[in-house]
Design an enzyme around this catalytic site. Structure first.
Site, PDB file in Angstrom:
ATOM      1  N   HIS A 210       6.721 -10.061  -0.003  1.00  0.00           N
ATOM      2  CA  HIS A 210       8.128  -9.772  -0.270  1.00  0.00           C
ATOM      3  C   HIS A 210       8.802 -11.133  -0.393  1.00  0.00           C
ATOM      4  O   HIS A 210       8.392 -12.098   0.264  1.00  0.00           O
ATOM      5  CB  HIS A 210       8.793  -9.064   0.908  1.00  0.00           C
ATOM      6  CG  HIS A 210       8.160  -7.768   1.317  1.00  0.00           C
ATOM      7  ND1 HIS A 210       7.131  -7.703   2.220  1.00  0.00           N
ATOM      8  CD2 HIS A 210       8.445  -6.487   0.964  1.00  0.00           C
ATOM      9  CE1 HIS A 210       6.795  -6.427   2.408  1.00  0.00           C
ATOM     10  NE2 HIS A 210       7.568  -5.673   1.656  1.00  0.00           N
TER      11      HIS A 210
ATOM     12  N   ASP B 183       9.344 -12.753   2.926  1.00  0.00           N
ATOM     13  CA  ASP B 183       8.190 -13.151   3.749  1.00  0.00           C
ATOM     14  C   ASP B 183       8.002 -14.662   3.604  1.00  0.00           C
ATOM     15  O   ASP B 183       7.487 -15.330   4.502  1.00  0.00           O
ATOM     16  CB  ASP B 183       6.890 -12.496   3.258  1.00  0.00           C
ATOM     17  CG  ASP B 183       6.910 -10.983   3.377  1.00  0.00           C
ATOM     18  OD1 ASP B 183       7.703 -10.450   4.161  1.00  0.00           O
ATOM     19  OD2 ASP B 183       6.116 -10.339   2.650  1.00  0.00           O
TER      20      ASP B 183
ATOM     21  N   MET C 106       0.475  -9.643  -6.607  1.00  0.00           N
ATOM     22  CA  MET C 106       1.583  -8.678  -6.499  1.00  0.00           C
ATOM     23  C   MET C 106       2.742  -9.274  -5.725  1.00  0.00           C
ATOM     24  O   MET C 106       2.539 -10.031  -4.783  1.00  0.00           O
ATOM     25  CB  MET C 106       1.058  -7.415  -5.799  1.00  0.00           C
ATOM     26  CG  MET C 106       2.075  -6.341  -5.511  1.00  0.00           C
ATOM     27  SD  MET C 106       2.988  -6.582  -3.970  1.00  0.00           S
ATOM     28  CE  MET C 106       2.139  -5.465  -2.879  1.00  0.00           C
TER      29      MET C 106
ATOM     30  N   GLU D  33       5.969   2.856  -4.717  1.00  0.00           N
ATOM     31  CA  GLU D  33       5.215   3.167  -3.489  1.00  0.00           C
ATOM     32  C   GLU D  33       5.924   4.275  -2.718  1.00  0.00           C
ATOM     33  O   GLU D  33       6.934   4.040  -2.058  1.00  0.00           O
ATOM     34  CB  GLU D  33       5.090   1.903  -2.637  1.00  0.00           C
ATOM     35  CG  GLU D  33       4.281   2.156  -1.378  1.00  0.00           C
ATOM     36  CD  GLU D  33       4.072   0.892  -0.553  1.00  0.00           C
ATOM     37  OE1 GLU D  33       4.130  -0.222  -1.106  1.00  0.00           O
ATOM     38  OE2 GLU D  33       3.862   1.041   0.658  1.00  0.00           O
TER      39      GLU D  33
ATOM     40  N   LYS E  69       6.753   7.125   0.156  1.00  0.00           N
ATOM     41  CA  LYS E  69       6.597   7.291   1.609  1.00  0.00           C
ATOM     42  C   LYS E  69       7.542   8.415   2.024  1.00  0.00           C
ATOM     43  O   LYS E  69       8.676   8.461   1.545  1.00  0.00           O
ATOM     44  CB  LYS E  69       6.954   5.980   2.317  1.00  0.00           C
ATOM     45  CG  LYS E  69       6.658   5.984   3.808  1.00  0.00           C
ATOM     46  CD  LYS E  69       6.943   4.617   4.442  1.00  0.00           C
ATOM     47  CE  LYS E  69       6.565   4.615   5.905  1.00  0.00           C
ATOM     48  NZ  LYS E  69       6.858   3.324   6.564  1.00  0.00           N
TER      49      LYS E  69
ATOM     50  N   GLU F 292      -0.191   4.582  -0.701  1.00  0.00           N
ATOM     51  CA  GLU F 292      -0.654   4.004   0.579  1.00  0.00           C
ATOM     52  C   GLU F 292      -1.293   5.082   1.445  1.00  0.00           C
ATOM     53  O   GLU F 292      -0.732   6.166   1.618  1.00  0.00           O
ATOM     54  CB  GLU F 292       0.521   3.347   1.307  1.00  0.00           C
ATOM     55  CG  GLU F 292       0.104   2.818   2.685  1.00  0.00           C
ATOM     56  CD  GLU F 292       1.122   1.924   3.359  1.00  0.00           C
ATOM     57  OE1 GLU F 292       1.715   1.070   2.666  1.00  0.00           O
ATOM     58  OE2 GLU F 292       1.322   2.085   4.562  1.00  0.00           O
TER      59      GLU F 292
ATOM     60  N   HIS G 112       0.923   6.524   4.173  1.00  0.00           N
ATOM     61  CA  HIS G 112       2.107   7.258   3.757  1.00  0.00           C
ATOM     62  C   HIS G 112       1.775   8.705   3.395  1.00  0.00           C
ATOM     63  O   HIS G 112       2.488   9.625   3.805  1.00  0.00           O
ATOM     64  CB  HIS G 112       2.780   6.556   2.579  1.00  0.00           C
ATOM     65  CG  HIS G 112       3.291   5.181   2.917  1.00  0.00           C
ATOM     66  ND1 HIS G 112       3.911   4.371   2.007  1.00  0.00           N
ATOM     67  CD2 HIS G 112       3.277   4.473   4.072  1.00  0.00           C
ATOM     68  CE1 HIS G 112       4.257   3.230   2.578  1.00  0.00           C
ATOM     69  NE2 HIS G 112       3.873   3.263   3.834  1.00  0.00           N
TER      70      HIS G 112
ATOM     71  N   ASP H  58      -2.444   0.472  -1.506  1.00  0.00           N
ATOM     72  CA  ASP H  58      -2.253  -0.052  -0.145  1.00  0.00           C
ATOM     73  C   ASP H  58      -3.210   0.676   0.795  1.00  0.00           C
ATOM     74  O   ASP H  58      -3.079   1.876   1.048  1.00  0.00           O
ATOM     75  CB  ASP H  58      -0.807   0.173   0.327  1.00  0.00           C
ATOM     76  CG  ASP H  58       0.132  -0.924  -0.166  1.00  0.00           C
ATOM     77  OD1 ASP H  58      -0.327  -1.791  -0.944  1.00  0.00           O
ATOM     78  OD2 ASP H  58       1.310  -0.919   0.240  1.00  0.00           O
TER      79      ASP H  58
ATOM     80  N   ASP I 203       4.671   5.503  11.755  1.00  0.00           N
ATOM     81  CA  ASP I 203       3.947   4.662  10.791  1.00  0.00           C
ATOM     82  C   ASP I 203       3.100   3.631  11.545  1.00  0.00           C
ATOM     83  O   ASP I 203       3.641   2.734  12.197  1.00  0.00           O
ATOM     84  CB  ASP I 203       5.003   3.970   9.918  1.00  0.00           C
ATOM     85  CG  ASP I 203       4.403   3.102   8.846  1.00  0.00           C
ATOM     86  OD1 ASP I 203       3.176   3.156   8.639  1.00  0.00           O
ATOM     87  OD2 ASP I 203       5.177   2.363   8.209  1.00  0.00           O
TER      88      ASP I 203
ATOM     89  N   ASP J 220       0.024   1.841  10.352  1.00  0.00           N
ATOM     90  CA  ASP J 220      -0.595   0.715   9.643  1.00  0.00           C
ATOM     91  C   ASP J 220      -1.868   0.225  10.325  1.00  0.00           C
ATOM     92  O   ASP J 220      -2.052  -0.975  10.571  1.00  0.00           O
ATOM     93  CB  ASP J 220       0.402  -0.456   9.509  1.00  0.00           C
ATOM     94  CG  ASP J 220       1.468  -0.192   8.453  1.00  0.00           C
ATOM     95  OD1 ASP J 220       1.241   0.657   7.563  1.00  0.00           O
ATOM     96  OD2 ASP J 220       2.523  -0.843   8.520  1.00  0.00           O
TER      97      ASP J 220
ATOM     98  N   ASP K 236      -2.512  -3.114   3.494  1.00  0.00           N
ATOM     99  CA  ASP K 236      -1.135  -3.133   4.011  1.00  0.00           C
ATOM    100  C   ASP K 236      -1.187  -2.564   5.427  1.00  0.00           C
ATOM    101  O   ASP K 236      -0.856  -1.404   5.665  1.00  0.00           O
ATOM    102  CB  ASP K 236      -0.207  -2.304   3.117  1.00  0.00           C
ATOM    103  CG  ASP K 236       1.237  -2.454   3.550  1.00  0.00           C
ATOM    104  OD1 ASP K 236       1.499  -3.249   4.465  1.00  0.00           O
ATOM    105  OD2 ASP K 236       2.110  -1.771   2.979  1.00  0.00           O
TER     106      ASP K 236
END
Ligand code: XLS
Ligand code: MG
Ligand code: MG
Length: 388
Positions: free
Chosen positions: A55, A58, A89, A182, A184, A218, A221, A246, A256, A258, A288
């Site tokens: 991002h 980031d 990406m 994406e 979710k 993802e 998700h 993802d 969530d 991950d 991810d």
């Protein structure tokens, strides 16, 4: 026995935000220190990764001056070229800043929508500068808790207008991005717009340039939505829309999580890897996910190595599955062919339809045939458990 060590040819990528995750959650502070982007690049390269995704924020703090931004980007580019990693990406953080608390492209405030577009165009410039060709759009704050504001239809229209605008911007700049939506279902909003792969596929068909838009599904998700990830990915592949992916894991019906790829549902992960490998998906395999909050930095690298290793182990299992005579015989027996009927059902003609309607089916026999799925599934389990 292969040693399952990844190489860049395997095209594994991580987000800066994944291996950079500090363990902060809604109930607790960070449990490990933040690691600098150039260091993350160095460590990921040493583990055999292909690339790193980001991002905008980031890498570049939201309040950085232009000069600070350029210095940070230069240092990052140096690390990429020193260690041979690419940035396939890029995406925008449209969820952390309080400005986006009630949506970005779907905010009821026209000023917020304009800021979201502006911030995304700057982030697209950054991604293009770093060489990214895929642009992910995860609408984390695009949703509601309260529908009394009456914006459901407006929000979809604002979302569509924004995506059309960004596609034109990309083309006008010559960036050539492929945009990957994406989906979710929830978190951080109670209900997020375009909650599933199917919803996003439907929405893409309403855009001005549907060819430029695809999916970044993802694992976690779709699982949060109570859906099967392999089924969702199959639908994206079938539509020619699997632009990115993802990978992670998730317990169904929870927050969530991950989790490390394959950590919770190795059988689902196996069928996913099978689908990706056998359908010829050639894009990056992006993890991810992040290390558990319990972990220190050593745990972060064990996590990253584990994601890639599990993928490679499952890829090996996919090959064994394809070469296992008993499994292949069970699959062949499962799929019944009938040359005469397949000729009638393949293409509609009045004659085929007439013949099909006149055909006498042995309904009872169709209903009593056992397809052998219990045996086939047990063979699959035994293969996955390492005893065949
Ligand atoms: C959050 C999303 C996010 C996107 C990128 O759940 O997975 O990390 O992938 O913004
Ligand atoms: Mg996620
Ligand atoms: Mg994601």
């Amino acid at each position: 026995m292969p040693d399952f060590t990844p190489t860049p040819a395997d095209k594994f990528t991580f987000g800066l935000w994944t291996v950079g995750n500090t363990g902060r959650d809604p109930f607790g502070e960070a449990t490990r220190p933040a690691l600098k982007a150039p260091y993350l690049v160095e460590r990921l390269a040493a583990l055999g990764a292909y690339g790193v995704n980001l991002h905008d924020n980031d890498l570049v703090p939201i309040d950085a001056t232009a000069a600070q931004r350029d210095a940070i980007v230069r240092e990052f580019q140096q690390a990429l070229s020193d260690h041979g990693l690419v940035v396939p990406m890029a995406t925008t953080n449209l969820f952390s800043d309080p400005a986006f608390k009630d949506g970005a492209f779907t905010s009821a405030d026209a000023r917020v929508r304009a800021y979201a577009l502006s911030k995304t165009m700057h982030a697209m410039d950054l991604g293009a500068e770093l060489g990214a060709d895929t642009y992910v759009l995860w609408g984390g704050r695009e949703g509601t808790e309260v529908d009394a504001g009456g914006k459901l239809l407006d929000a979809l229209g604002w979302f569509r207008d924004s995506l059309n605008y960004l596609a034109e911007y990309s083309e006008s700049q010559g960036y050539g991005y492929r945009f990957a939506l994406e989906p979710k279902p929830n978190e951080p909003r109670a209900d997020i717009f375009l909650p599933t792969v199917g919803s996003a596929l439907g929405f893409i068909a309403t855009l001005d340039r549907p060819d430029l838009f695809g999916l970044n599904p993802e694992f976690a998700h779709e699982t949060m939505a109570g859906l099967s990830f392999p089924h969702a990915v199959a639908q994206a592949i079938d539509a020619g829309k699997l632009f990115h992916i993802d990978l992670n894991d998730q317990k169904m019906g929870r927050f969530d999580q991950d989790l490390r790829f394959g950590a919770e549902n190795p059988k689902g992960a196996f069928f996913l890897v099978k689908l990706l490998e056998e359908s010829g998906y050639a894009g990056p395999k992006h993890f991810d996910a992040h290390a558990l909050r319990t972990e220190d930095e050593a745990g972060v690298w064990a996590f990253a190595r584990g994601c890639m290793r599990t993928y490679l182990i499952l890829r090996d299992k996919v090959q064994r599955f394809a070469q296992d005579p008993e499994i292949q015989a069970a699959i062949a027996a499962y799929r019944v062919h009938d040359t005469e009927l397949e000729a009638l059902t393949g293409t509609f003609t009045p004659a085929n339809a007439g013949a099909l309607k006149a055909h006498a089916f042995d309904r009872a026999a169709l209903g009593t045939r056992g397809p052998g799925l219990e045996a086939l599934d047990q063979l699959t389990m035994e293969l996955l458990l390492g005893v065949r």
